[in-house]
Enzyme design. Structure first.
Site, mmCIF file in Angstrom:
data_model
loop_
_atom_site.group_PDB
_atom_site.id
_atom_site.type_symbol
_atom_site.label_atom_id
_atom_site.label_comp_id
_atom_site.label_asym_id
_atom_site.label_seq_id
_atom_site.Cartn_x
_atom_site.Cartn_y
_atom_site.Cartn_z
ATOM 1 N NE ARG A 21 -2.075 -2.979 -4.434
ATOM 2 C CZ ARG A 21 -2.153 -3.158 -3.117
ATOM 3 N NH1 ARG A 21 -2.043 -2.130 -2.306
ATOM 4 N NH2 ARG A 21 -2.354 -4.350 -2.597
ATOM 5 C CG ASP A 72 -8.629 0.185 9.814
ATOM 6 O OD1 ASP A 72 -9.440 0.972 10.298
ATOM 7 O OD2 ASP A 72 -8.973 -0.912 9.326
ATOM 8 C CB THR A 73 -7.147 -2.172 13.980
ATOM 9 O OG1 THR A 73 -6.051 -2.823 13.330
ATOM 10 C CG2 THR A 73 -8.459 -2.559 13.310
ATOM 11 N N GLY A 74 -4.520 -0.224 13.896
ATOM 12 C CA GLY A 74 -3.199 -0.010 14.493
ATOM 13 C C GLY A 74 -2.447 -1.315 14.727
ATOM 14 C CG PHE A 119 -12.465 -0.222 2.427
ATOM 15 C CD1 PHE A 119 -11.696 -0.881 3.377
ATOM 16 C CD2 PHE A 119 -12.140 -0.373 1.088
ATOM 17 C CE1 PHE A 119 -10.622 -1.681 2.995
ATOM 18 C CE2 PHE A 119 -11.078 -1.169 0.701
ATOM 19 C CZ PHE A 119 -10.321 -1.822 1.650
ATOM 20 C CE LYS A 155 -10.200 3.415 6.914
ATOM 21 N NZ LYS A 155 -10.738 2.077 6.617
ATOM 22 N N GLY A 203 0.775 -1.248 0.000
ATOM 23 C CA GLY A 203 0.000 0.000 0.000
ATOM 24 C C GLY A 203 0.801 1.290 0.000
ATOM 25 C CD GLU A 246 1.028 0.866 6.788
ATOM 26 O OE1 GLU A 246 1.375 0.812 5.594
ATOM 27 O OE2 GLU A 246 0.708 -0.128 7.452
ATOM 28 C CG ASP A 247 -1.313 1.880 3.167
ATOM 29 O OD1 ASP A 247 -1.131 1.621 4.375
ATOM 30 O OD2 ASP A 247 -1.744 1.034 2.364
ATOM 31 C CB THR A 279 -0.474 -3.500 10.355
ATOM 32 O OG1 THR A 279 -1.701 -4.145 10.018
ATOM 33 C CG2 THR A 279 0.612 -3.908 9.389
ATOM 34 C CG LEU A 280 1.779 1.362 11.415
ATOM 35 C CD1 LEU A 280 1.355 2.807 11.501
ATOM 36 C CD2 LEU A 280 3.290 1.291 11.105
ATOM 37 C CG ASP A 340 -5.576 -3.474 -2.202
ATOM 38 O OD1 ASP A 340 -5.150 -3.048 -1.110
ATOM 39 O OD2 ASP A 340 -5.918 -4.649 -2.383
#
Ligand code: IMP
Length: 178
Positions: A167, A105-107, A154, A133, A46, A101-102, A109-110, A161
């Protein structure tokens, strides 16, 4: 842009607004990291558009590396499971790391990536995200440099994507079912 059957796109953040913001971020980062050994780490896939523009907006002799993690798979819901599927090519010893990072969201991943990179010998680790978000956050992650706060919708485009589509869109758009 031509859309898939049953989908309509609505611009949320225009390419012009993105360009202006990326230039501002680039100036701030150039000032903050002046004299430091900076490496931008793009989280694939992303971030590929954002990191390309951001890197060119930063006036420093920086390095670029990439990581890929799996979090969403082909679904649009966060699984909470994060796995490294492509690791960095180079060592972080003595480097100042800026994770690019693109979207946050929930956080989840980061949060994983941030913790992981902090244990790999870098002098510092900070985060730069184009979109945030905030209302969706499940774990607290520090976003040191941010493009835009966006609502809980979304979005696609500028690297983002839905099932690998859109993308290449220059704007960040909502996907509407038509
Ligand atoms: P998190 O772990 O929930 O913060 O999710 C982060 C990742 O989910 C991002 O890097 C994106 O790949 C994906 N993601 C989250 N929200 C969106 C969205 O609105 N559009 C496209 N991908 C998204």
């Amino acid at each position: 842009m031509r859309t898939a059957a049953g989908e309509r796109l609505e611009v949320l953040v225009s390419s012009q607004d993105i360009k202006t913001r990326v230039e501002q971020l680039g100036k701030r980062i150039s000032a903050d990291y002046d004299g430091k050994d900076l490496v931008l780490i793009g989280i694939l896939k992303g971030s590929f558009v954002f990191i390309a523009d951001l890197a060119r907006a930063i006036d420093l002799p920086l390095a670029v590396d990439f990581m890929a993690v799996s979090s969403y798979g082909m679904s649009t819901k966060s699984s909470g499971v994060v796995r490294i599927v492509k690791d960095l090519d180079n060592s972080l010893d003595g480097k100042h790391v800026l994770v690019v990072e693109d979207i946050v969201d929930t956080g989840l991943t980061l949060n994983y990536i941030y913790g992981h990179l902090k244990s790999r010998g870098a002098m510092s680790v900070k985060i730069c995200a184009l979109l945030d978000k905030v209302s969706r956050r499940q774990v607290a992650v520090p976003v040191h440099y941010k493009g835009f706060d966006i609502p809980d919708e979304f979005v696609v485009g500028y690297g983002l994507d839905v099932e690998e589509r859109y993308r290449n869109l220059p704007d960040v758009c909502r996907v509407m079912k038509s």
